[in-house]
Design a protein around this motif. Structure first.
Motif, PDB file in Angstrom:
ATOM      1  N   ARG A 130     -59.388 -64.212  -1.601  1.00  0.00           N
ATOM      2  CA  ARG A 130     -60.433 -64.493  -0.628  1.00  0.00           C
ATOM      3  C   ARG A 130     -61.582 -65.857  -0.823  1.00  0.00           C
ATOM      4  O   ARG A 130     -62.644 -65.817  -0.279  1.00  0.00           O
ATOM      5  N   GLY A 169     -53.132 -62.053   0.474  1.00  0.00           N
ATOM      6  CA  GLY A 169     -54.828 -61.444   0.136  1.00  0.00           C
ATOM      7  C   GLY A 169     -55.879 -62.457  -0.443  1.00  0.00           C
ATOM      8  O   GLY A 169     -57.381 -61.334  -0.652  1.00  0.00           O
ATOM      9  N   HIS A 192     -60.319 -56.980   1.138  1.00  0.00           N
ATOM     10  CA  HIS A 192     -59.753 -57.781   2.267  1.00  0.00           C
ATOM     11  C   HIS A 192     -60.629 -58.483   2.941  1.00  0.00           C
ATOM     12  O   HIS A 192     -60.937 -59.974   3.392  1.00  0.00           O
ATOM     13  N   THR A 193     -61.544 -57.274   3.103  1.00  0.00           N
ATOM     14  CA  THR A 193     -63.030 -57.519   4.244  1.00  0.00           C
ATOM     15  C   THR A 193     -63.683 -57.198   3.112  1.00  0.00           C
ATOM     16  O   THR A 193     -63.690 -56.186   2.139  1.00  0.00           O
ATOM     17  N   HIS A 227     -54.021 -67.515   1.553  1.00  0.00           N
ATOM     18  CA  HIS A 227     -54.537 -65.653   2.425  1.00  0.00           C
ATOM     19  C   HIS A 227     -53.391 -65.017   2.734  1.00  0.00           C
ATOM     20  O   HIS A 227     -54.341 -63.786   2.984  1.00  0.00           O
ATOM     21  N   VAL A 233     -61.519 -57.849  -5.747  1.00  0.00           N
ATOM     22  CA  VAL A 233     -61.340 -59.030  -4.240  1.00  0.00           C
ATOM     23  C   VAL A 233     -60.645 -60.083  -5.690  1.00  0.00           C
ATOM     24  O   VAL A 233     -61.161 -60.317  -5.925  1.00  0.00           O
TER      25      VAL A 233
END
Length: 309
Positions: A155, A153, A113-114, A150, A130
């Motif tokens: 992105r 999850g 997620h990041t 969002h 992603v």
């Protein structure tokens, strides 16, 4: 003694003896060929692919997974695009299918997620997945839908036309930390979005040859990333990247995917090395630029929320 040193025969004999006693000078290692250098670079700096089509299944069979990918891929943006008539419901089904697919391949895939989670997955030997981009038609003209995606999850979201809602959506995506994907958008939409967005935009499946020079230059000025598919014609792909690098700059380069995964990215990177691309630009191309764009999107989202608090 002086006579001895002046004797040419003696001088030759002494010099010859000294030379014979010396060890052979070390041989210089042969320079590595471009393919070897490319393979080493990609092993350390794997590619983040901008567009991956996951299997269209609702109950993936673990025996058929994970999806075929290039060996040098370290992370992938998995497309959640659906047909216009599938809308939000079709997108939710696809998100659920992707999550099930990733869960079925814990030794190969990891949901991220990041950008920190992307790095962690790579360090663990997994491919980071992603979620996104989502189809623009599946947003339904509602900021609430963007917030729901969002929370699930997602992105990245595609934006293919610019209208009144799009302007509002760009600002909401910046606030949430959703990357804006302009792949498939016309040049006017690209220009208008670049004028509004505070975060870098992406073109996850780009055709730079179809874009005017001034749009590519503008993309570079705004730190956007144009991600190019790698075709079997390596020379043609390298030509496209040369043009993009000259117009948008090395910070705007990325790779969408390899059309033939078994071939991978080594032939392309070897060709770029032959064209004297520096290693720093190749690292930016493989993953540096897209990671930076996603990280900037995350950062600007945090800043926006803190200011609003």
């Amino acid at each position: 003694m002086a006579d001895l040193l002046d004797d040419p025969t003696t001088t030759f004999t002494v010099a010859h003896a000294v030379s014979a006693g010396d060890a052979d000078p070390p041989e210089h290692p042969r320079p590595l060929d471009e393919s070897t250098r490319a393979r080493a670079l990609l092993a350390a700096q794997p590619v983040v692919e901008g567009h991956t089509e996951p299997p269209r299944v609702t109950e993936p069979d673990p025996e058929d997974l994970p999806p075929v990918r290039a060996a040098e891929a370290g992370a992938q943006l998995w497309s959640l695009r659906v047909d216009a008539d599938e809308g939000v419901l079709g997108t939710l089904r696809r998100i659920d299918a992707v999550r099930a697919l990733v869960a079925a391949c814990p030794e190969d895939l990891r949901l991220a997620h990041t950008t920190s989670e992307m790095d962690h997955a790579r360090n663990c030997g997994r491919v980071a997945v992603v979620l996104g981009p989502v189809s623009w038609s599946a947003v339904g003209g509602s900021p609430a839908t963007l917030r729901a995606y969002h929370a699930l999850g997602v992105r990245a979201v595609s934006l293919t036309r610019y209208d009144r809602f799009a302007r509002e959506a760009v600002r909401e995506m910046n606030r949430l930390g959703l990357a804006i994907d302009l792949a498939g958008a016309d040049t006017d939409t690209v220009r208008q979005t670049l004028a509004v967005s505070r975060a870098p935009v992406l073109l996850t499946r780009a055709d730079p040859d179809g874009m005017p020079d001034e749009v590519l230059s503008l993309l570079g000025e705004k730190d956007g990333v144009c991600m190019v598919p790698v075709t079997p014609d390596v020379s043609a792909t390298a030509d496209t990247l040369d043009r993009l690098r000259a117009l948008a700059g090395p910070r705007s380069l990325g790779l969408s995917h390899a059309e033939h995964p078994p071939t991978g990215y080594v032939p392309l990177f070897a060709e770029l090395l032959r064209r004297d691309w520096p290693a720093s630009d190749l690292v930016s191309l493989s993953h540096g630029n897209i990671t930076r764009a996603l990280r900037d999107t995350e950062f600007r989202s945090r800043v926006t929320r803190l200011r609003a608090a």
